[in-house]
Design a protein around this motif. Structure first.
Motif, mmCIF file in Angstrom:
data_model
loop_
_atom_site.group_PDB
_atom_site.id
_atom_site.type_symbol
_atom_site.label_atom_id
_atom_site.label_comp_id
_atom_site.label_asym_id
_atom_site.label_seq_id
_atom_site.Cartn_x
_atom_site.Cartn_y
_atom_site.Cartn_z
ATOM 1 N N GLU A 34 26.359 -1.631 -7.504
ATOM 2 C CA GLU A 34 27.223 -0.957 -8.540
ATOM 3 C C GLU A 34 28.576 -0.577 -7.831
ATOM 4 O OE1 GLU A 34 25.312 1.779 -10.788
ATOM 5 O OE2 GLU A 34 23.799 0.336 -12.004
ATOM 6 N N GLU A 35 28.463 -0.082 -6.554
ATOM 7 C CA GLU A 35 29.415 0.671 -5.944
ATOM 8 C C GLU A 35 30.303 -0.433 -5.492
ATOM 9 O OE1 GLU A 35 27.684 3.189 -3.107
ATOM 10 O OE2 GLU A 35 27.599 4.905 -4.585
ATOM 11 N N ARG A 36 29.699 -1.573 -4.965
ATOM 12 C CA ARG A 36 30.456 -2.758 -4.439
ATOM 13 C C ARG A 36 31.207 -3.404 -5.585
ATOM 14 N NH1 ARG A 36 25.616 -5.413 -0.797
ATOM 15 N NH2 ARG A 36 25.581 -3.856 0.872
ATOM 16 N N ALA A 37 30.608 -3.256 -6.660
ATOM 17 C CA ALA A 37 31.452 -4.099 -7.667
ATOM 18 C C ALA A 37 32.410 -3.148 -8.478
ATOM 19 C CB ALA A 37 30.512 -4.293 -9.116
ATOM 20 N N ASP A 41 0.819 -1.378 -0.024
ATOM 21 C CA ASP A 41 -0.154 -0.099 -0.170
ATOM 22 C C ASP A 41 0.699 1.272 0.012
ATOM 23 O OD1 ASP A 41 0.980 -0.011 2.553
ATOM 24 O OD2 ASP A 41 -0.958 -0.058 3.472
ATOM 25 N N ARG A 42 2.166 1.198 0.106
ATOM 26 C CA ARG A 42 3.086 2.164 -0.140
ATOM 27 C C ARG A 42 4.055 2.004 -1.251
ATOM 28 N NH1 ARG A 42 4.848 3.270 6.299
ATOM 29 N NH2 ARG A 42 2.468 3.572 6.983
ATOM 30 N N ILE A 43 3.448 1.607 -2.400
ATOM 31 C CA ILE A 43 4.291 1.148 -3.623
ATOM 32 C C ILE A 43 4.861 2.139 -4.292
ATOM 33 C CG2 ILE A 43 2.449 1.340 -5.397
ATOM 34 C CD1 ILE A 43 4.725 -1.722 -4.943
ATOM 35 N N THR A 44 4.565 3.509 -4.169
ATOM 36 C CA THR A 44 5.249 4.567 -4.746
ATOM 37 C C THR A 44 6.648 4.642 -4.102
ATOM 38 O OG1 THR A 44 4.546 5.924 -3.055
ATOM 39 C CG2 THR A 44 3.278 5.728 -5.097
ATOM 40 N N ARG A 45 7.054 4.318 -3.056
ATOM 41 C CA ARG A 45 8.473 3.911 -2.698
ATOM 42 C C ARG A 45 9.380 3.045 -3.571
ATOM 43 N NH1 ARG A 45 9.308 1.484 2.261
ATOM 44 N NH2 ARG A 45 11.465 2.159 2.154
ATOM 45 N N LEU A 46 8.989 2.316 -4.089
ATOM 46 C CA LEU A 46 9.369 1.152 -5.224
ATOM 47 C C LEU A 46 10.655 1.762 -5.838
ATOM 48 C CD1 LEU A 46 10.042 -1.750 -5.528
ATOM 49 C CD2 LEU A 46 8.110 -1.500 -7.418
ATOM 50 N N GLY A 47 10.482 2.735 -6.709
ATOM 51 C CA GLY A 47 11.326 3.422 -7.699
ATOM 52 C C GLY A 47 12.600 4.014 -7.057
ATOM 53 N N PRO A 48 12.492 4.598 -5.835
ATOM 54 C CA PRO A 48 13.582 5.195 -5.048
ATOM 55 C C PRO A 48 14.626 4.153 -4.393
ATOM 56 C CG PRO A 48 11.922 6.725 -4.517
ATOM 57 C CD PRO A 48 11.304 5.603 -5.607
ATOM 58 N N SER A 49 13.612 2.858 -3.946
ATOM 59 C CA SER A 49 14.265 1.997 -3.119
ATOM 60 C C SER A 49 15.069 1.177 -4.169
ATOM 61 C CB SER A 49 13.289 0.924 -2.624
ATOM 62 O OG SER A 49 13.849 -0.223 -2.069
ATOM 63 N N VAL A 50 14.562 0.777 -5.399
ATOM 64 C CA VAL A 50 15.337 0.261 -6.427
ATOM 65 C C VAL A 50 16.571 0.851 -6.794
ATOM 66 C CG1 VAL A 50 15.193 -0.570 -8.966
ATOM 67 C CG2 VAL A 50 13.436 -0.947 -7.303
ATOM 68 N N ARG A 51 16.448 2.094 -7.224
ATOM 69 C CA ARG A 51 17.645 3.052 -7.393
ATOM 70 C C ARG A 51 18.834 2.717 -6.561
ATOM 71 N NH1 ARG A 51 13.294 6.090 -9.425
ATOM 72 N NH2 ARG A 51 13.431 6.481 -11.790
ATOM 73 N N ARG A 52 18.338 3.012 -5.243
ATOM 74 C CA ARG A 52 19.426 3.062 -4.017
ATOM 75 C C ARG A 52 20.028 1.534 -4.260
ATOM 76 N NH1 ARG A 52 15.567 5.424 -0.986
ATOM 77 N NH2 ARG A 52 14.828 3.469 -0.081
ATOM 78 N N ALA A 53 19.005 0.551 -4.105
ATOM 79 C CA ALA A 53 19.953 -0.689 -4.157
ATOM 80 C C ALA A 53 20.816 -1.233 -5.250
ATOM 81 C CB ALA A 53 18.645 -1.761 -4.248
ATOM 82 N N MET A 54 20.254 -0.707 -6.662
ATOM 83 C CA MET A 54 21.237 -0.985 -7.471
ATOM 84 C C MET A 54 22.618 0.013 -7.505
ATOM 85 S SD MET A 54 18.207 -1.341 -10.810
ATOM 86 C CE MET A 54 19.560 -1.860 -11.673
ATOM 87 N N GLN A 55 22.438 1.077 -7.221
ATOM 88 C CA GLN A 55 23.595 1.888 -6.969
ATOM 89 C C GLN A 55 24.518 1.073 -5.863
ATOM 90 O OE1 GLN A 55 22.844 5.574 -5.713
ATOM 91 N NE2 GLN A 55 25.002 6.700 -6.189
ATOM 92 N N THR A 56 24.136 0.731 -5.050
ATOM 93 C CA THR A 56 24.850 0.173 -3.731
ATOM 94 C C THR A 56 25.777 -1.127 -4.539
ATOM 95 O OG1 THR A 56 23.399 0.794 -2.088
ATOM 96 C CG2 THR A 56 24.729 -1.260 -1.654
#
Length: 219
Positions: free
Chosen positions: A126-129, A109-124
């Motif tokens: 990429e930084e580790r790699a 019911d708070r699905i609008t948080r998904l976009g920012p959450s995905v960007r943060r996760a993918m960036q993390t």
């Protein structure tokens, strides 16, 4: 019109309507997901691959669970962002899964948080790699520096030996008669020593290059 960002997504969800909801939110957030839905362990394992960009998982399902999916992901050794998207999830369960490696969790019911959450996760990820690549480059550079130092030490020691060989060859040659049978083999010894000295000079050049550039260059 701004182009969407293509990603390959595995959605672990037993409700097809909820999976459509999640995929639709990814579209809305600026992604272009190539996605597939699974709701059983065997299907999850069949679709778990290095080319996945993201895993979105419900917490509890009749045949599977988000916790089990995360456990299987960790066992695979693949570093793919894993985000829980659940209708209901207890705080204790959410914290436990975050400690086990989940990138984030959010309620449907708070699905609008998904976009920012995905960007943060993918960036993390990429930084580790990138950090791992830089660490590997640094280790390789340090290895080359050690090899260069070793080569330099060997070259110096070998040069000292060659200097003795060449010096005594010259000394003996200077005392020989022009028609002496020893002159030709001594000339060969001297020429071989000169060629070896050339090789040691190359080793010294190599060793200097490695000590001048010991650090890995970033990409």
């Amino acid at each position: 019109m701004e182009m969407s960002y293509p990603i390959k997504v595995l959605i672990v969800e037993d409700n097809s309507a909820d999976a459509e909801l999640v995929a639709g939110e990814l579209y809305r957030a600026g992604f272009n997901p190539n996605w597939i839905r699974v709701d059983a362990e065997a299907d999850f394992l069949n679709h778990l691959s290095p080319d996945l960009d993201l895993i979105l998982s419900d917490c509890a399902m009749p045949q599977f669970s988000g916790q089990r999916a995360l456990e299987l992901l960790k066992q695979s050794g693949l570093e793919i962002p894993f985000i829980l998207v659940s209708g209901t999830i207890g705080e204790e369960t959410a914290v436990k899964m975050m400690l086990q490696g989940a990138a984030d969790y959010l309620l449907k019911d708070r699905i609008t948080r998904l976009g920012p959450s995905v960007r943060r996760a993918m960036q993390t990820v990429e930084e580790r790699a990138r950090n791992r690549r830089l660490e590997t480059q640094l280790i390789e550079a340090q290895k080359m520096e050690v090899i260069g130092q070793l080569a330099g030490g060997v070259a110096h020691d070998f040069n000292n030996i060659l200097a003795v060989i060449m010096g005594y060859s010259e000394l003996v040659l200077s005392d020989l008669q022009p028609d002496s049978k020893l002159r030709e083999p001594l000339e060969e010894i001297r020429h071989a020593s000169e060629r070896a000295a050339g090789l040691t000079r190359q080793l010294l050049v190599f060793s200097r290059k490695q000590t001048v550039q010991p650090a890995a260059r970033p990409e």
